[in-house]
Design a protein around this motif. Structure first.
Motif, PDB file in Angstrom:
ATOM      1  N   THR A   1       0.833  -1.198   0.000  1.00  0.00           N
ATOM      2  CA  THR A   1       0.000   0.000   0.000  1.00  0.00           C
ATOM      3  C   THR A   1       0.868   1.249   0.000  1.00  0.00           C
ATOM      4  OG1 THR A   1      -1.753  -1.162   1.171  1.00  0.00           O
ATOM      5  CG2 THR A   1      -1.812   1.240   1.229  1.00  0.00           C
ATOM      6  N   ALA A   2       1.910   1.245   0.807  1.00  0.00           N
ATOM      7  CA  ALA A   2       2.825   2.390   0.850  1.00  0.00           C
ATOM      8  C   ALA A   2       3.540   2.553  -0.488  1.00  0.00           C
ATOM      9  CB  ALA A   2       3.837   2.208   1.983  1.00  0.00           C
ATOM     10  N   LEU A   3       3.921   1.443  -1.119  1.00  0.00           N
ATOM     11  CA  LEU A   3       4.571   1.503  -2.431  1.00  0.00           C
ATOM     12  C   LEU A   3       3.651   2.135  -3.467  1.00  0.00           C
ATOM     13  CD1 LEU A   3       6.419  -1.898  -2.831  1.00  0.00           C
ATOM     14  CD2 LEU A   3       7.424   0.367  -2.886  1.00  0.00           C
ATOM     15  N   ARG A   4       2.387   1.733  -3.462  1.00  0.00           N
ATOM     16  CA  ARG A   4       1.436   2.291  -4.421  1.00  0.00           C
ATOM     17  C   ARG A   4       1.273   3.790  -4.225  1.00  0.00           C
ATOM     18  NH1 ARG A   4      -1.601  -2.085  -2.835  1.00  0.00           N
ATOM     19  NH2 ARG A   4      -1.271  -3.832  -4.206  1.00  0.00           N
ATOM     20  N   GLN A   5       1.173   4.224  -2.982  1.00  0.00           N
ATOM     21  CA  GLN A   5       1.013   5.653  -2.697  1.00  0.00           C
ATOM     22  C   GLN A   5       2.244   6.443  -3.146  1.00  0.00           C
ATOM     23  OE1 GLN A   5       0.157   5.597   1.470  1.00  0.00           O
ATOM     24  NE2 GLN A   5      -2.019   5.226   1.154  1.00  0.00           N
ATOM     25  N   ASP A   6       3.425   5.931  -2.853  1.00  0.00           N
ATOM     26  CA  ASP A   6       4.645   6.624  -3.260  1.00  0.00           C
ATOM     27  C   ASP A   6       4.808   6.627  -4.777  1.00  0.00           C
ATOM     28  OD1 ASP A   6       5.275   7.227  -0.663  1.00  0.00           O
ATOM     29  OD2 ASP A   6       6.656   5.537  -0.425  1.00  0.00           O
ATOM     30  N   ALA A   7       4.450   5.520  -5.425  1.00  0.00           N
ATOM     31  CA  ALA A   7       4.542   5.450  -6.880  1.00  0.00           C
ATOM     32  C   ALA A   7       3.567   6.452  -7.516  1.00  0.00           C
ATOM     33  CB  ALA A   7       4.250   4.036  -7.362  1.00  0.00           C
ATOM     34  N   TRP A   8       2.396   6.588  -6.942  1.00  0.00           N
ATOM     35  CA  TRP A   8       1.428   7.562  -7.449  1.00  0.00           C
ATOM     36  C   TRP A   8       1.993   8.977  -7.327  1.00  0.00           C
ATOM     37  CZ3 TRP A   8      -2.759   7.137 -10.320  1.00  0.00           C
ATOM     38  CH2 TRP A   8      -3.599   8.224 -10.419  1.00  0.00           C
ATOM     39  N   ARG A   9       2.657   9.245  -6.226  1.00  0.00           N
ATOM     40  CA  ARG A   9       3.252  10.561  -6.000  1.00  0.00           C
ATOM     41  C   ARG A   9       4.357  10.834  -7.026  1.00  0.00           C
ATOM     42  NH1 ARG A   9       7.698  11.652  -3.365  1.00  0.00           N
ATOM     43  NH2 ARG A   9       7.781   9.624  -2.389  1.00  0.00           N
ATOM     44  N   LEU A  10       5.085   9.808  -7.423  1.00  0.00           N
ATOM     45  CA  LEU A  10       6.188   9.954  -8.371  1.00  0.00           C
ATOM     46  C   LEU A  10       5.766   9.798  -9.832  1.00  0.00           C
ATOM     47  CD1 LEU A  10       8.924   7.886  -6.537  1.00  0.00           C
ATOM     48  CD2 LEU A  10       8.937  10.343  -6.942  1.00  0.00           C
ATOM     49  N   MET A  11       4.480   9.672 -10.066  1.00  0.00           N
ATOM     50  CA  MET A  11       3.993   9.344 -11.403  1.00  0.00           C
ATOM     51  C   MET A  11       4.491  10.320 -12.476  1.00  0.00           C
ATOM     52  SD  MET A  11       0.069   8.694 -12.622  1.00  0.00           S
ATOM     53  CE  MET A  11      -0.513  10.088 -11.701  1.00  0.00           C
ATOM     54  N   HIS A  12       4.582  11.606 -12.165  1.00  0.00           N
ATOM     55  CA  HIS A  12       4.989  12.595 -13.160  1.00  0.00           C
ATOM     56  C   HIS A  12       6.469  12.964 -13.066  1.00  0.00           C
ATOM     57  CE1 HIS A  12       0.959  13.015 -14.606  1.00  0.00           C
ATOM     58  NE2 HIS A  12       0.531  13.200 -13.384  1.00  0.00           N
ATOM     59  N   ALA A  13       7.195  12.252 -12.244  1.00  0.00           N
ATOM     60  CA  ALA A  13       8.641  12.477 -12.147  1.00  0.00           C
ATOM     61  C   ALA A  13       9.310  11.873 -13.392  1.00  0.00           C
ATOM     62  CB  ALA A  13       9.196  11.825 -10.887  1.00  0.00           C
ATOM     63  N   PRO A  14      10.505  12.332 -13.710  1.00  0.00           N
ATOM     64  CA  PRO A  14      11.221  11.730 -14.855  1.00  0.00           C
ATOM     65  C   PRO A  14      11.422  10.225 -14.637  1.00  0.00           C
ATOM     66  CG  PRO A  14      12.334  13.707 -14.107  1.00  0.00           C
ATOM     67  CD  PRO A  14      11.253  13.427 -13.113  1.00  0.00           C
ATOM     68  N   MET A  15      11.442   9.499 -15.740  1.00  0.00           N
ATOM     69  CA  MET A  15      11.560   8.039 -15.669  1.00  0.00           C
ATOM     70  C   MET A  15      12.824   7.607 -14.931  1.00  0.00           C
ATOM     71  SD  MET A  15       9.784   5.473 -16.376  1.00  0.00           S
ATOM     72  CE  MET A  15       8.733   5.622 -17.787  1.00  0.00           C
ATOM     73  N   ALA A  16      13.926   8.337 -15.107  1.00  0.00           N
ATOM     74  CA  ALA A  16      15.176   7.977 -14.428  1.00  0.00           C
ATOM     75  C   ALA A  16      15.009   8.089 -12.911  1.00  0.00           C
ATOM     76  CB  ALA A  16      16.311   8.874 -14.896  1.00  0.00           C
ATOM     77  N   ALA A  17      14.302   9.094 -12.447  1.00  0.00           N
ATOM     78  CA  ALA A  17      14.070   9.258 -11.006  1.00  0.00           C
ATOM     79  C   ALA A  17      13.190   8.134 -10.480  1.00  0.00           C
ATOM     80  CB  ALA A  17      13.431  10.608 -10.718  1.00  0.00           C
ATOM     81  N   GLN A  18      12.169   7.764 -11.254  1.00  0.00           N
ATOM     82  CA  GLN A  18      11.305   6.651 -10.845  1.00  0.00           C
ATOM     83  C   GLN A  18      12.113   5.364 -10.765  1.00  0.00           C
ATOM     84  OE1 GLN A  18       7.746   6.153 -13.165  1.00  0.00           O
ATOM     85  NE2 GLN A  18       7.479   8.369 -13.364  1.00  0.00           N
ATOM     86  N   HIS A  19      12.971   5.127 -11.733  1.00  0.00           N
ATOM     87  CA  HIS A  19      13.781   3.909 -11.747  1.00  0.00           C
ATOM     88  C   HIS A  19      14.703   3.859 -10.536  1.00  0.00           C
ATOM     89  CE1 HIS A  19      17.215   1.361 -12.804  1.00  0.00           C
ATOM     90  NE2 HIS A  19      16.294   0.614 -13.358  1.00  0.00           N
ATOM     91  N   ARG A  20      15.374   4.974 -10.247  1.00  0.00           N
ATOM     92  CA  ARG A  20      16.265   5.011  -9.071  1.00  0.00           C
ATOM     93  C   ARG A  20      15.490   4.705  -7.800  1.00  0.00           C
ATOM     94  NH1 ARG A  20      18.451   9.471 -11.674  1.00  0.00           N
ATOM     95  NH2 ARG A  20      17.126  10.843 -10.442  1.00  0.00           N
ATOM     96  N   TRP A  21      14.292   5.286  -7.669  1.00  0.00           N
ATOM     97  CA  TRP A  21      13.495   5.087  -6.459  1.00  0.00           C
ATOM     98  C   TRP A  21      13.068   3.626  -6.333  1.00  0.00           C
ATOM     99  CZ3 TRP A  21       8.349   3.712  -5.651  1.00  0.00           C
ATOM    100  CH2 TRP A  21       7.927   3.815  -4.325  1.00  0.00           C
TER     101      TRP A  21
END
Length: 70
Positions: A15-35
């Protein structure tokens, strides 16, 4: 003796992963990958026990199936 991750703990983490992923949805793909890479490294470090393979791979399937940019 086999070990199994507690279901409530796994649900809380997903659940926490989903919430954080939603928050990062519009971040650059490289930032999402690092996270996501950092989260999964930590997850495998904590839950990665012998005979716990099915539970330790659950977050990969849950994250990639929801289209969170992994």
């Amino acid at each position: 003796m086999k070990h199994k991750t507690e279901g409530k703990r796994l649900t809380r983490k997903l659940t926490a992963l989903r919430q954080d992923a939603w928050r990062l949805m519009h971040a650059p793909m490289a930032a999402q990958h690092r996270w996501f890479a950092a989260v999964l490294r930590g997850h495998y470090g904590y839950y990665g026990r012998p005979h716990n393979y099915q539970r330790s791979t659950d977050p990969i399937g849950k994250c990639t199936g929801n289209g969170y940019g992994v």
